[in-house]
Design an enzyme around this catalytic site. Sequence first.
Site, mmCIF file in Angstrom:
data_model
loop_
_atom_site.group_PDB
_atom_site.id
_atom_site.type_symbol
_atom_site.label_atom_id
_atom_site.label_comp_id
_atom_site.label_asym_id
_atom_site.label_seq_id
_atom_site.Cartn_x
_atom_site.Cartn_y
_atom_site.Cartn_z
ATOM 1 N N GLY A 85 0.853 -1.177 0.000
ATOM 2 C CA GLY A 85 0.000 0.000 0.000
ATOM 3 C C GLY A 85 0.893 1.231 0.000
ATOM 4 O O GLY A 85 2.059 1.172 -0.390
ATOM 5 N N ARG A 86 0.361 2.344 0.450
ATOM 6 C CA ARG A 86 1.184 3.552 0.522
ATOM 7 C C ARG A 86 1.888 3.695 1.865
ATOM 8 O O ARG A 86 2.771 4.531 2.024
ATOM 9 C CB ARG A 86 0.354 4.791 0.214
ATOM 10 C CG ARG A 86 0.094 4.954 -1.281
ATOM 11 C CD ARG A 86 -0.588 6.249 -1.643
ATOM 12 N NE ARG A 86 -1.896 6.365 -1.012
ATOM 13 C CZ ARG A 86 -2.190 7.237 -0.036
ATOM 14 N NH1 ARG A 86 -1.295 8.065 0.419
ATOM 15 N NH2 ARG A 86 -3.409 7.266 0.469
ATOM 16 N N GLU A 89 5.765 4.100 2.167
ATOM 17 C CA GLU A 89 6.365 5.391 1.800
ATOM 18 C C GLU A 89 6.672 6.229 3.027
ATOM 19 O O GLU A 89 7.680 6.930 3.069
ATOM 20 C CB GLU A 89 5.413 6.197 0.906
ATOM 21 C CG GLU A 89 5.143 5.596 -0.435
ATOM 22 C CD GLU A 89 4.057 6.360 -1.184
ATOM 23 O OE1 GLU A 89 3.718 7.500 -0.792
ATOM 24 O OE2 GLU A 89 3.544 5.807 -2.173
ATOM 25 N N CYS A 115 4.458 -6.250 -2.307
ATOM 26 C CA CYS A 115 4.119 -5.036 -3.032
ATOM 27 C C CYS A 115 5.101 -3.898 -2.737
ATOM 28 O O CYS A 115 6.285 -4.024 -2.970
ATOM 29 C CB CYS A 115 2.670 -4.662 -2.725
ATOM 30 S SG CYS A 115 1.890 -3.630 -3.966
ATOM 31 N N HIS A 116 4.599 -2.785 -2.207
ATOM 32 C CA HIS A 116 5.427 -1.616 -1.919
ATOM 33 C C HIS A 116 6.273 -1.763 -0.658
ATOM 34 O O HIS A 116 7.007 -0.845 -0.287
ATOM 35 C CB HIS A 116 4.557 -0.361 -1.809
ATOM 36 C CG HIS A 116 4.047 0.139 -3.118
ATOM 37 N ND1 HIS A 116 2.954 -0.425 -3.748
ATOM 38 C CD2 HIS A 116 4.470 1.143 -3.916
ATOM 39 C CE1 HIS A 116 2.734 0.213 -4.886
ATOM 40 N NE2 HIS A 116 3.632 1.170 -5.013
ATOM 41 N N TYR A 136 6.053 -4.903 -6.245
ATOM 42 C CA TYR A 136 5.237 -4.262 -7.258
ATOM 43 C C TYR A 136 6.180 -3.633 -8.283
ATOM 44 O O TYR A 136 7.202 -3.041 -7.923
ATOM 45 C CB TYR A 136 4.321 -3.209 -6.613
ATOM 46 C CG TYR A 136 3.405 -2.540 -7.591
ATOM 47 C CD1 TYR A 136 2.451 -3.282 -8.287
ATOM 48 C CD2 TYR A 136 3.485 -1.177 -7.835
ATOM 49 C CE1 TYR A 136 1.603 -2.678 -9.203
ATOM 50 C CE2 TYR A 136 2.645 -0.565 -8.751
ATOM 51 C CZ TYR A 136 1.720 -1.321 -9.433
ATOM 52 O OH TYR A 136 0.884 -0.721 -10.347
#
Length: 188
Positions: A85-86, A89, A115-116, A136
């Site tokens: 997800g985000r 970050e 993923c991320h 990802y």
Amino acid sequence: MTKKVLILAGDAVEALEIYYPYFRCLEEGYETTIAAGSAKKLHTVVHDFIGWETYTEKEGYLIDAAASFEDINPEEYDGLIIPGGRAPEHIRLNQYVPGIVSHFFEANKPIAAVCHASLVLTTVKEHIKEREMTAYIACKPEVEAAGGTYIEEPLHTDGNLVSGHAWPDLPGLMKEFIKQVNESKVTI
């Protein structure tokens, strides 16, 4: 003794990428802790492809983070999961996260990254340098810039690091992660 698993998350964590591993760990009988910047309700997001060139994002369910990164002693845990997800970050900027993640590499404990999540791993370049992993596809430049080798396959295992592209790969990712946790010695 009961195995313990740590999940690192934050707001905008991908809903399936935190809920599936969390419930799968509970089903396995692991004591499972979700940690974030602070103990609070986290907002999840739902990423999906609906005819766009990239994913769309919608609001998801809430999930409780029971601990803050600051309060985590990674030596107490047998495995680490980093959902995507985000959230990666911004959680990678937390001063405690690199030390937590480094412990699992140094102690050769199982790590699942989907993923991320690879964005968090780029903060510990010394541990992913010359390692193979998937993530990802948009994270490929960061993996390579950190010295890792990006693998195009949806799932990849390199020693204690189990990685996956995205939420559709969770069954295989969790199968390998659980195998590794069950084969490891109990930390406490």
